[in-house]
Motif scaffolding. Structure first.
Motif, mmCIF file in Angstrom:
data_model
loop_
_atom_site.group_PDB
_atom_site.id
_atom_site.type_symbol
_atom_site.label_atom_id
_atom_site.label_comp_id
_atom_site.label_asym_id
_atom_site.label_seq_id
_atom_site.Cartn_x
_atom_site.Cartn_y
_atom_site.Cartn_z
ATOM 1 N N LEU A 122 50.441 23.548 35.138
ATOM 2 C CA LEU A 122 49.019 23.327 35.352
ATOM 3 C C LEU A 122 48.202 23.865 34.181
ATOM 4 O O LEU A 122 47.203 23.260 33.777
ATOM 5 C CB LEU A 122 48.579 23.998 36.662
ATOM 6 N N LEU A 123 48.630 25.003 33.636
ATOM 7 C CA LEU A 123 47.928 25.578 32.490
ATOM 8 C C LEU A 123 47.933 24.593 31.317
ATOM 9 O O LEU A 123 46.893 24.371 30.683
ATOM 10 C CB LEU A 123 48.587 26.892 32.082
ATOM 11 N N ASN A 124 49.073 23.990 31.041
ATOM 12 C CA ASN A 124 49.156 22.999 29.968
ATOM 13 C C ASN A 124 48.274 21.793 30.258
ATOM 14 O O ASN A 124 47.761 21.141 29.343
ATOM 15 C CB ASN A 124 50.606 22.538 29.783
ATOM 16 N N LEU A 153 44.900 32.335 29.964
ATOM 17 C CA LEU A 153 43.865 31.758 29.101
ATOM 18 C C LEU A 153 43.586 32.692 27.925
ATOM 19 O O LEU A 153 43.799 33.907 28.026
ATOM 20 C CB LEU A 153 42.571 31.539 29.893
ATOM 21 N N PRO A 154 43.093 32.156 26.787
ATOM 22 C CA PRO A 154 42.690 33.023 25.680
ATOM 23 C C PRO A 154 41.640 34.024 26.147
ATOM 24 O O PRO A 154 40.797 33.683 26.994
ATOM 25 C CB PRO A 154 42.105 32.044 24.650
ATOM 26 N N ASP A 160 34.452 33.898 30.427
ATOM 27 C CA ASP A 160 33.571 32.733 30.569
ATOM 28 C C ASP A 160 33.905 31.966 31.839
ATOM 29 O O ASP A 160 33.027 31.615 32.630
ATOM 30 C CB ASP A 160 33.731 31.833 29.338
ATOM 31 N N VAL A 161 35.190 31.732 32.070
ATOM 32 C CA VAL A 161 35.619 31.011 33.267
ATOM 33 C C VAL A 161 35.315 31.828 34.518
ATOM 34 O O VAL A 161 34.829 31.290 35.523
ATOM 35 C CB VAL A 161 37.131 30.677 33.189
ATOM 36 N N ALA A 162 35.582 33.146 34.469
ATOM 37 C CA ALA A 162 35.303 34.012 35.625
ATOM 38 C C ALA A 162 33.819 33.986 35.967
ATOM 39 O O ALA A 162 33.439 33.925 37.149
ATOM 40 C CB ALA A 162 35.755 35.441 35.335
ATOM 41 N N LYS A 163 32.972 34.046 34.942
ATOM 42 C CA LYS A 163 31.526 34.018 35.167
ATOM 43 C C LYS A 163 31.105 32.700 35.812
ATOM 44 O O LYS A 163 30.297 32.681 36.747
ATOM 45 C CB LYS A 163 30.783 34.214 33.846
ATOM 46 N N ARG A 164 31.672 31.603 35.346
ATOM 47 C CA ARG A 164 31.306 30.292 35.889
ATOM 48 C C ARG A 164 31.747 30.149 37.345
ATOM 49 O O ARG A 164 31.058 29.521 38.150
ATOM 50 C CB ARG A 164 31.913 29.178 35.025
ATOM 51 N N ILE A 165 32.908 30.721 37.685
ATOM 52 C CA ILE A 165 33.351 30.693 39.082
ATOM 53 C C ILE A 165 32.387 31.492 39.947
ATOM 54 O O ILE A 165 31.972 31.063 41.022
ATOM 55 C CB ILE A 165 34.778 31.262 39.225
ATOM 56 N N ALA A 166 32.001 32.689 39.471
ATOM 57 C CA ALA A 166 31.135 33.570 40.248
ATOM 58 C C ALA A 166 29.763 32.958 40.456
ATOM 59 O O ALA A 166 29.148 33.133 41.518
ATOM 60 C CB ALA A 166 30.999 34.927 39.546
ATOM 61 N N THR A 215 43.783 42.071 32.077
ATOM 62 C CA THR A 215 42.933 40.882 32.155
ATOM 63 C C THR A 215 41.666 41.189 32.931
ATOM 64 O O THR A 215 40.553 40.820 32.533
ATOM 65 C CB THR A 215 43.691 39.724 32.832
ATOM 66 N N GLU A 216 41.821 41.867 34.061
ATOM 67 C CA GLU A 216 40.655 42.235 34.870
ATOM 68 C C GLU A 216 39.687 43.099 34.068
ATOM 69 O O GLU A 216 38.474 42.884 34.074
ATOM 70 C CB GLU A 216 41.112 42.999 36.117
ATOM 71 N N LYS A 217 40.235 44.078 33.355
ATOM 72 C CA LYS A 217 39.395 45.002 32.597
ATOM 73 C C LYS A 217 38.625 44.271 31.504
ATOM 74 O O LYS A 217 37.430 44.506 31.295
ATOM 75 C CB LYS A 217 40.260 46.113 31.992
ATOM 76 N N HIS A 218 39.307 43.358 30.798
ATOM 77 C CA HIS A 218 38.646 42.599 29.734
ATOM 78 C C HIS A 218 37.511 41.753 30.295
ATOM 79 O O HIS A 218 36.406 41.716 29.736
ATOM 80 C CB HIS A 218 39.662 41.699 29.019
ATOM 81 N N ILE A 219 37.776 41.068 31.416
ATOM 82 C CA ILE A 219 36.750 40.213 32.019
ATOM 83 C C ILE A 219 35.555 41.041 32.466
ATOM 84 O O ILE A 219 34.397 40.692 32.212
ATOM 85 C CB ILE A 219 37.346 39.423 33.205
#
Length: 338
Positions: A122-124, A153-154, A160-166, A215-219
Motif C-alpha cells: 500500500l505504501l508503494n 513516509l519521509p 504534514d499528513v498527521a496534521k491533515r488527518i487531525a 516517529t511520534e516525537k518527530h510529528i
C-alpha cells in the motif's frame, strides 16, 4: 397487536418482535448500540404488543438470520458474491428481496480493498500521492495499518499528513469517489451518499499511539511549531490515566516514586478496579493502606480535581518515557532490547 401478518409488518414491529423473541438480556445488549429515538420507538412497540404467534416469530427470526447472512457474505466478497450464495440457498426471488432490504441502508466503507492490502504494498501504491490524498486514505484504515504507513513516509511528510488527518472533518462523497476512481477501486459505487465523518483529532491520536516513539516525537515536535494548539489537543488525548495498565510493574514503581501521595489518592477516586489494583500492587502494604484510608476519608471530590491529579501522573509518565527511564507498550510494537 393481537396477531400479525409478516408481510404487513413495519420495520419497528419486526424489531420489537425480534427483541421479544431474543429475551431481555440479549435485547439489553442490542439497546446499547441504538440511538435514543430508536430505543423509544422499540420500547413503545414492545409495550403495545400483546401476543405474537409462533409462526410470525419464526418468520421474523428467519428474515433476521437471512439479512445477517447476507451482510456477512457482502463483507467477505461484495454484493455479487452475496447474491450468488443467497440464490443457491434461498432461490433468486428471495435472494433479491434480502439484498434489496440491505442496499437501501447499506454503508460499505470506502477503500475496502485497501484494508486487505499489505502495508508495504500500500505504501508503494500511495506514497507519491498528494499529502491530502494520503491523509484521506489513512483515515479509513485501522490504526495499526495506518501507523506502519505513516512511519515509513519521509519525515517531512509525516507531520504534514498527521496534521491533515487531525484537521479533517467531513469529506464530500464526490471527493471520496474521485479518489477511489483514480486508485481504481471496485467499490466506488457503494459509497454512502451522506457526508462521511472521517479523520479528526481522535483518528490521529490513535495512529500516533501506535507508531514507534521516534516517529511520534518527530510529528509532535513539528506540530508544536506549526500548530501549537492542535499539538496540545492531541497530546492531552494521547495517553490517558487508564493507560497506566500498559506499563509493567517496574515502570509503575518508577512512576510512583515521582508522584505525590495526595495526588495519587485523588487520581484513584474515579479509577476502575483494574487500575487501582495495578497501582496498589506496586506500593508497599503500609503505603497502600494509607492511600486507601485517604481516599475513604476525603469524601466526595470534584471530577475536575480528579482529572487534574490524573493529568499530573500522566505528565510524569510522559517525562519518564522521554528520558527513556520507562517504556510504554504500544500496539504497533516497540523494538525489543536484550
Amino acid at each position: 397487536m393481537a396477531s400479525h401478518n409478516d408481510n404487513a409488518l413495519s420495520g419497528v414491529q419486526k424489531g420489537a418482535i425480534l427483541l421479544i423473541t431474543l429475551g431481555p438480556e440479549r435485547s439489553a445488549m442490542i439497546f446499547q448500540h441504538l440511538k435514543e429515538e430508536e430505543i423509544e420507538d422499540l420500547t413503545l412497540e414492545i409495550a403495545n404488543t400483546r401476543s405474537v404467534t409462533p409462526q410470525v416469530k419464526e418468520q421474523v427470526m428467519e428474515e433476521f438470520y437471512q439479512v445477517c447472512l447476507a451482510q456477512q457474505y457482502i463483507a467477505e466478497g461484495g454484493i455479487g458474491y452475496a447474491k450468488e450464495l443467497l440464490e443457491k440457498a434461498l432461490g433468486e426471488q428471495r435472494a433479491n428481496d434480502v439484498i434489496g432490504k440491505l442496499t437501501a441502508s447499506l454503508q460499505v466503507k470506502p477503500f475496502e480493498f485497501i484494508r486487505k492490502t499489505e502495508a508495504s504494498q500500500l505504501l508503494n501504491f500511495i506514497q507519491d500521492e498528494h499529502p491530502q490524498t494520503i491523509a484521506l486514505i489513512l483515515s479509513y484504515l485501522n490504526a495499526s495499518q495506518a501507523a506502519l504507513i505513516v512511519s515509513a513516509l519521509p519525515p517531512d511528510r509525516q507531520a504534514d499528513v498527521a496534521k491533515r488527518i487531525a484537521l479533517m472533518d467531513r469529506t464530500s462523497p464526490d471527493v471520496v469517489k474521485e479518489v477511489e476512481r483514480i486508485l481504481e477501486t471496485k467499490l466506488s459505487s457503494l459509497v454512502n451518499q451522506d457526508y462521511t465523518v472521517i479523520g479528526g483529532v481522535d483518528s490521529v491520536v490513535e495512529i500516533l499511539n501506535t507508531v514507534d516513539r521516534s516517529t511520534e516525537k518527530h510529528i509532535m515536535e513539528t506540530l508544536e511549531i506549526d500548530e501549537p494548539e492542535l499539538a496540545d489537543e492531541i497530546r492531552k488525548k494521547m495517553f490517558v490515566f487508564e493507560d497506566i495498565l500498559l506499563l509493567d510493574d517496574r515502570a509503575i514503581q518508577r512512576v510512583l516514586r515521582d508522584v505525590d501521595n495526595g495526588d495519587l489518592a485523588i487520581a484513584l477516586k474515579s479509577a476502575n478496579e483494574e487500575v487501582q489494583n495495578a497501582i496498589f500492587n506496586n506500593l508497599s502494604k503500609r503505603l497502600a493502606v494509607m492511600i486507601k484510608e485517604d481516599m475513604e476519608f476525603m469524601g466526595p471530590v470534584r471530577m475536575k480535581d480528579v482529572e487534574e491529579a490524573q493529568q499530573k501522573i500522566v505528565n510524569v509518565i510522559r517525562r519518564l518515557e522521554d528520558s527513556a527511564e520507562i517504556v510504554i507498550s504500544r500496539g504497533g510494537g516497540d523494538e525489543i532490547i536484550v
